[in-house]
Design a protein around this motif. Structure first.
Motif, PDB file in Angstrom:
ATOM      1  N   THR A  91       0.833  -1.196   0.000  1.00  0.00           N
ATOM      2  CA  THR A  91       0.000   0.000   0.000  1.00  0.00           C
ATOM      3  C   THR A  91       0.872   1.251   0.000  1.00  0.00           C
ATOM      4  OG1 THR A  91      -0.145  -0.087   2.413  1.00  0.00           O
ATOM      5  CG2 THR A  91      -1.931  -1.097   1.166  1.00  0.00           C
ATOM      6  N   THR A  92       0.493   2.221  -0.803  1.00  0.00           N
ATOM      7  CA  THR A  92       1.190   3.502  -0.879  1.00  0.00           C
ATOM      8  C   THR A  92       0.147   4.598  -1.014  1.00  0.00           C
ATOM      9  OG1 THR A  92       1.419   3.228  -3.287  1.00  0.00           O
ATOM     10  CG2 THR A  92       3.303   2.578  -1.908  1.00  0.00           C
ATOM     11  N   PHE A  93       0.068   5.488  -0.050  1.00  0.00           N
ATOM     12  CA  PHE A  93      -0.851   6.620  -0.076  1.00  0.00           C
ATOM     13  C   PHE A  93      -0.082   7.899  -0.374  1.00  0.00           C
ATOM     14  CE2 PHE A  93      -3.281   3.666   2.521  1.00  0.00           C
ATOM     15  CZ  PHE A  93      -4.607   3.939   2.206  1.00  0.00           C
ATOM     16  N   ASP A  94      -0.669   8.778  -1.170  1.00  0.00           N
ATOM     17  CA  ASP A  94      -0.093  10.108  -1.350  1.00  0.00           C
ATOM     18  C   ASP A  94      -0.381  11.001  -0.147  1.00  0.00           C
ATOM     19  OD1 ASP A  94       0.935   9.387  -3.764  1.00  0.00           O
ATOM     20  OD2 ASP A  94      -0.488  10.534  -4.982  1.00  0.00           O
ATOM     21  N   PHE A  95      -1.489  10.742   0.541  1.00  0.00           N
ATOM     22  CA  PHE A  95      -1.828  11.429   1.789  1.00  0.00           C
ATOM     23  C   PHE A  95      -1.851  10.390   2.907  1.00  0.00           C
ATOM     24  CE2 PHE A  95      -3.698  14.103  -1.489  1.00  0.00           C
ATOM     25  CZ  PHE A  95      -3.309  15.374  -1.090  1.00  0.00           C
ATOM     26  N   ASP A  96      -1.308  10.750   4.064  1.00  0.00           N
ATOM     27  CA  ASP A  96      -1.262   9.794   5.166  1.00  0.00           C
ATOM     28  C   ASP A  96      -2.672   9.339   5.543  1.00  0.00           C
ATOM     29  OD1 ASP A  96       1.469   9.970   5.358  1.00  0.00           O
ATOM     30  OD2 ASP A  96       1.450  11.494   6.943  1.00  0.00           O
ATOM     31  N   PRO A  97      -2.898   8.025   5.647  1.00  0.00           N
ATOM     32  CA  PRO A  97      -4.191   7.530   6.119  1.00  0.00           C
ATOM     33  C   PRO A  97      -4.315   7.735   7.622  1.00  0.00           C
ATOM     34  CG  PRO A  97      -2.667   5.713   5.855  1.00  0.00           C
ATOM     35  CD  PRO A  97      -1.934   6.943   5.375  1.00  0.00           C
ATOM     36  N   PRO A  98      -5.496   7.519   8.198  1.00  0.00           N
ATOM     37  CA  PRO A  98      -5.640   7.662   9.658  1.00  0.00           C
ATOM     38  C   PRO A  98      -4.631   6.788  10.401  1.00  0.00           C
ATOM     39  CG  PRO A  98      -7.790   7.462   8.620  1.00  0.00           C
ATOM     40  CD  PRO A  98      -6.776   7.190   7.552  1.00  0.00           C
ATOM     41  N   ALA A  99      -3.987   7.379  11.403  1.00  0.00           N
ATOM     42  CA  ALA A  99      -3.009   6.626  12.192  1.00  0.00           C
ATOM     43  C   ALA A  99      -3.696   5.587  13.057  1.00  0.00           C
ATOM     44  CB  ALA A  99      -2.199   7.585  13.065  1.00  0.00           C
ATOM     45  N   GLU A 100      -4.901   5.918  13.515  1.00  0.00           N
ATOM     46  CA  GLU A 100      -5.628   5.017  14.409  1.00  0.00           C
ATOM     47  C   GLU A 100      -7.075   5.492  14.501  1.00  0.00           C
ATOM     48  OE1 GLU A 100      -5.378   3.423  19.067  1.00  0.00           O
ATOM     49  OE2 GLU A 100      -3.921   4.860  18.273  1.00  0.00           O
ATOM     50  N   TYR A 101      -7.978   4.540  14.691  1.00  0.00           N
ATOM     51  CA  TYR A 101      -9.375   4.863  14.976  1.00  0.00           C
ATOM     52  C   TYR A 101      -9.616   4.608  16.457  1.00  0.00           C
ATOM     53  CZ  TYR A 101     -10.202   4.860   9.939  1.00  0.00           C
ATOM     54  OH  TYR A 101     -10.161   5.139   8.596  1.00  0.00           O
ATOM     55  N   ARG A 102     -10.020   5.666  17.180  1.00  0.00           N
ATOM     56  CA  ARG A 102     -10.262   5.532  18.610  1.00  0.00           C
ATOM     57  C   ARG A 102     -11.687   5.953  18.964  1.00  0.00           C
ATOM     58  NH1 ARG A 102      -5.003   8.176  21.714  1.00  0.00           N
ATOM     59  NH2 ARG A 102      -3.410   6.743  20.884  1.00  0.00           N
ATOM     60  N   GLY A 103     -12.146   5.448  20.104  1.00  0.00           N
ATOM     61  CA  GLY A 103     -13.410   5.895  20.655  1.00  0.00           C
ATOM     62  C   GLY A 103     -14.564   5.757  19.694  1.00  0.00           C
ATOM     63  N   VAL A 104     -15.330   6.844  19.557  1.00  0.00           N
ATOM     64  CA  VAL A 104     -16.540   6.805  18.748  1.00  0.00           C
ATOM     65  C   VAL A 104     -16.217   6.562  17.278  1.00  0.00           C
ATOM     66  CG1 VAL A 104     -16.617   9.307  18.310  1.00  0.00           C
ATOM     67  CG2 VAL A 104     -18.736   7.980  18.308  1.00  0.00           C
ATOM     68  N   TYR A 105     -15.043   6.995  16.816  1.00  0.00           N
ATOM     69  CA  TYR A 105     -14.672   6.788  15.409  1.00  0.00           C
ATOM     70  C   TYR A 105     -14.457   5.303  15.137  1.00  0.00           C
ATOM     71  CZ  TYR A 105     -13.843  11.699  16.278  1.00  0.00           C
ATOM     72  OH  TYR A 105     -13.995  12.992  16.677  1.00  0.00           O
ATOM     73  N   ARG A 106     -13.849   4.625  16.081  1.00  0.00           N
ATOM     74  CA  ARG A 106     -13.665   3.177  15.962  1.00  0.00           C
ATOM     75  C   ARG A 106     -15.019   2.473  15.978  1.00  0.00           C
ATOM     76  NH1 ARG A 106     -12.646  -1.192  19.659  1.00  0.00           N
ATOM     77  NH2 ARG A 106     -11.280  -2.787  18.736  1.00  0.00           N
ATOM     78  N   GLU A 107     -15.915   2.923  16.855  1.00  0.00           N
ATOM     79  CA  GLU A 107     -17.239   2.307  16.951  1.00  0.00           C
ATOM     80  C   GLU A 107     -18.019   2.471  15.652  1.00  0.00           C
ATOM     81  OE1 GLU A 107     -19.111   4.111  20.303  1.00  0.00           O
ATOM     82  OE2 GLU A 107     -17.567   3.435  21.712  1.00  0.00           O
ATOM     83  N   ARG A 108     -17.980   3.661  15.076  1.00  0.00           N
ATOM     84  CA  ARG A 108     -18.709   3.903  13.824  1.00  0.00           C
ATOM     85  C   ARG A 108     -18.135   3.064  12.684  1.00  0.00           C
ATOM     86  NH1 ARG A 108     -18.478  10.432  14.622  1.00  0.00           N
ATOM     87  NH2 ARG A 108     -20.080  10.587  16.253  1.00  0.00           N
ATOM     88  N   ARG A 109     -16.806   2.967  12.651  1.00  0.00           N
ATOM     89  CA  ARG A 109     -16.161   2.175  11.600  1.00  0.00           C
ATOM     90  C   ARG A 109     -16.550   0.704  11.726  1.00  0.00           C
ATOM     91  NH1 ARG A 109     -10.729  -0.176  10.826  1.00  0.00           N
ATOM     92  NH2 ARG A 109     -10.138   0.056   8.634  1.00  0.00           N
ATOM     93  N   ARG A 110     -16.514   0.198  12.945  1.00  0.00           N
ATOM     94  CA  ARG A 110     -16.862  -1.199  13.170  1.00  0.00           C
ATOM     95  C   ARG A 110     -18.335  -1.456  12.828  1.00  0.00           C
ATOM     96  NH1 ARG A 110     -13.895  -4.605  16.366  1.00  0.00           N
ATOM     97  NH2 ARG A 110     -15.787  -5.392  17.383  1.00  0.00           N
ATOM     98  N   GLU A 111     -19.206  -0.531  13.208  1.00  0.00           N
ATOM     99  CA  GLU A 111     -20.627  -0.701  12.908  1.00  0.00           C
ATOM    100  C   GLU A 111     -20.859  -0.803  11.403  1.00  0.00           C
ATOM    101  OE1 GLU A 111     -24.816   1.587  13.935  1.00  0.00           O
ATOM    102  OE2 GLU A 111     -23.076   2.776  13.339  1.00  0.00           O
ATOM    103  N   SER A 112     -20.210   0.082  10.654  1.00  0.00           N
ATOM    104  CA  SER A 112     -20.363   0.072   9.204  1.00  0.00           C
ATOM    105  C   SER A 112     -19.833  -1.232   8.609  1.00  0.00           C
ATOM    106  CB  SER A 112     -19.631   1.271   8.598  1.00  0.00           C
ATOM    107  OG  SER A 112     -19.661   1.227   7.190  1.00  0.00           O
ATOM    108  N   GLY A 113     -18.670  -1.677   9.095  1.00  0.00           N
ATOM    109  CA  GLY A 113     -18.095  -2.909   8.581  1.00  0.00           C
ATOM    110  C   GLY A 113     -18.956  -4.126   8.856  1.00  0.00           C
ATOM    111  N   TRP A 114     -19.498  -4.212  10.064  1.00  0.00           N
ATOM    112  CA  TRP A 114     -20.330  -5.373  10.394  1.00  0.00           C
ATOM    113  C   TRP A 114     -21.661  -5.336   9.667  1.00  0.00           C
ATOM    114  CZ3 TRP A 114     -18.137  -9.463  11.476  1.00  0.00           C
ATOM    115  CH2 TRP A 114     -17.032  -9.522  12.322  1.00  0.00           C
ATOM    116  N   GLN A 115     -22.169  -4.151   9.364  1.00  0.00           N
ATOM    117  CA  GLN A 115     -23.386  -4.079   8.552  1.00  0.00           C
ATOM    118  C   GLN A 115     -23.152  -4.729   7.196  1.00  0.00           C
ATOM    119  OE1 GLN A 115     -24.136   0.336   9.285  1.00  0.00           O
ATOM    120  NE2 GLN A 115     -26.225  -0.390   9.002  1.00  0.00           N
ATOM    121  N   LEU A 116     -22.003  -4.415   6.592  1.00  0.00           N
ATOM    122  CA  LEU A 116     -21.676  -5.010   5.296  1.00  0.00           C
ATOM    123  C   LEU A 116     -21.511  -6.515   5.419  1.00  0.00           C
ATOM    124  CD1 LEU A 116     -20.817  -5.017   2.326  1.00  0.00           C
ATOM    125  CD2 LEU A 116     -18.501  -4.401   3.084  1.00  0.00           C
TER     126      LEU A 116
END
Length: 240
Positions: A91-116
């Motif tokens: 993987t190579t990004f021209d812009f740095d991707p998120p370093a980490e998902y914490r707290g509510v951001y992690r929860e929202r990401r996980r919710e979206s992933g499990w829905q799929l």
């Protein structure tokens, strides 16, 4: 202007453009299965011409767009899928991707992933099945078109913000035309390959790819919708 006339203006707006915009925002969703039909060129031209009205700092309009159709999409799809299969960790990004998902951001990401995963029948802990689903990103979920959005490298963060505004406008305009879309950071994560494939010069940075076409509404991947945070979670008011 009186309070009664102000209320009337608000009511009129609710029945006009503001209401239409709210409906577009409510209805738009990320499509993860396309039926393969090509979007007519005139519809794509209308899409990009309307999206060009997006706001930007000092009207610089730093975005540029590569759009694929027909055989060009198929060449890109097959070449990218083969590249990912051969180099799964490259993987190579021209812009740095998120370093980490914490707290509510992690929860929202996980919710979206499990829905799929639940929609397409991937069970928790089935890494092989989840990996297969992830690889669909690099086959554009069957979309007949891809838009690669780049920004001027010298404009840095603010150029990326402007190009991000363009992406948001592109998604809404597409939805208004009956065209389904999915913005894909996964494509931006293969920026070196994409740069070489399309001959993108070094003074452009790849921000994101958008796969688009007509949705396969019978596919289970398109059967769910993500939630949105309430205004109380995102807005702080200062009135005095």
């Amino acid at each position: 202007m009186t309070a009664s006339s102000e209320a009337t203006d608000v009511e009129l707006a609710a029945r006009g453009p503001a209401n239409m915009l709210a409906r577009l925002l409510d209805d738009r969703w990320s499509c993860r299965a396309f039926d393969g039909r090509q979007v007519p060129r005139e519809a794509i031209e209308r899409l990009v011409a309307t999206a060009q009205r997006s706001a930007s700092w000092c009207n610089t309009q730093p975005w540029q767009v590569i759009v694929t159709s027909g055989a060009a999409t198929e060449r890109f799809r097959e070449a990218l899928a083969a590249h990912v299969a051969a180099h799964p960790d490259a993987t190579t990004f021209d812009f740095d991707p998120p370093a980490e998902y914490r707290g509510v951001y992690r929860e929202r990401r996980r919710e979206s992933g499990w829905q799929l995963y639940e929609a397409v029948g991937v069970e928790r802990g089935d890494r092989e099945a989840s990996a297969r689903q992830a690889l669909q990103n690099f086959r554009f979920f069957g979309a007949p078109h891809v838009a690669i959005i780049t920004t001027d490298a010298l404009q840095g963060t603010y150029g990326a913000v402007d190009a991000g505004l363009y992406v948001g406008t592109f998604l809404l305009v597409a939805h208004s035309l009956g065209i389904a879309t999915i913005p894909q950071a996964a494509l931006a994560g293969r920026s070196d390959f994409i740069r070489e494939h399309f001959g993108i010069p070094d003074d452009r940075k790849i921000l994101v790819g958008i796969s688009f076409g007509y949705a396969d509404l019978d596919h289970p991947a398109n059967s769910y919708r993500t939630s949105r945070a309430s205004v109380s979670e995102t807005v702080t008011w200062f009135d005095e």
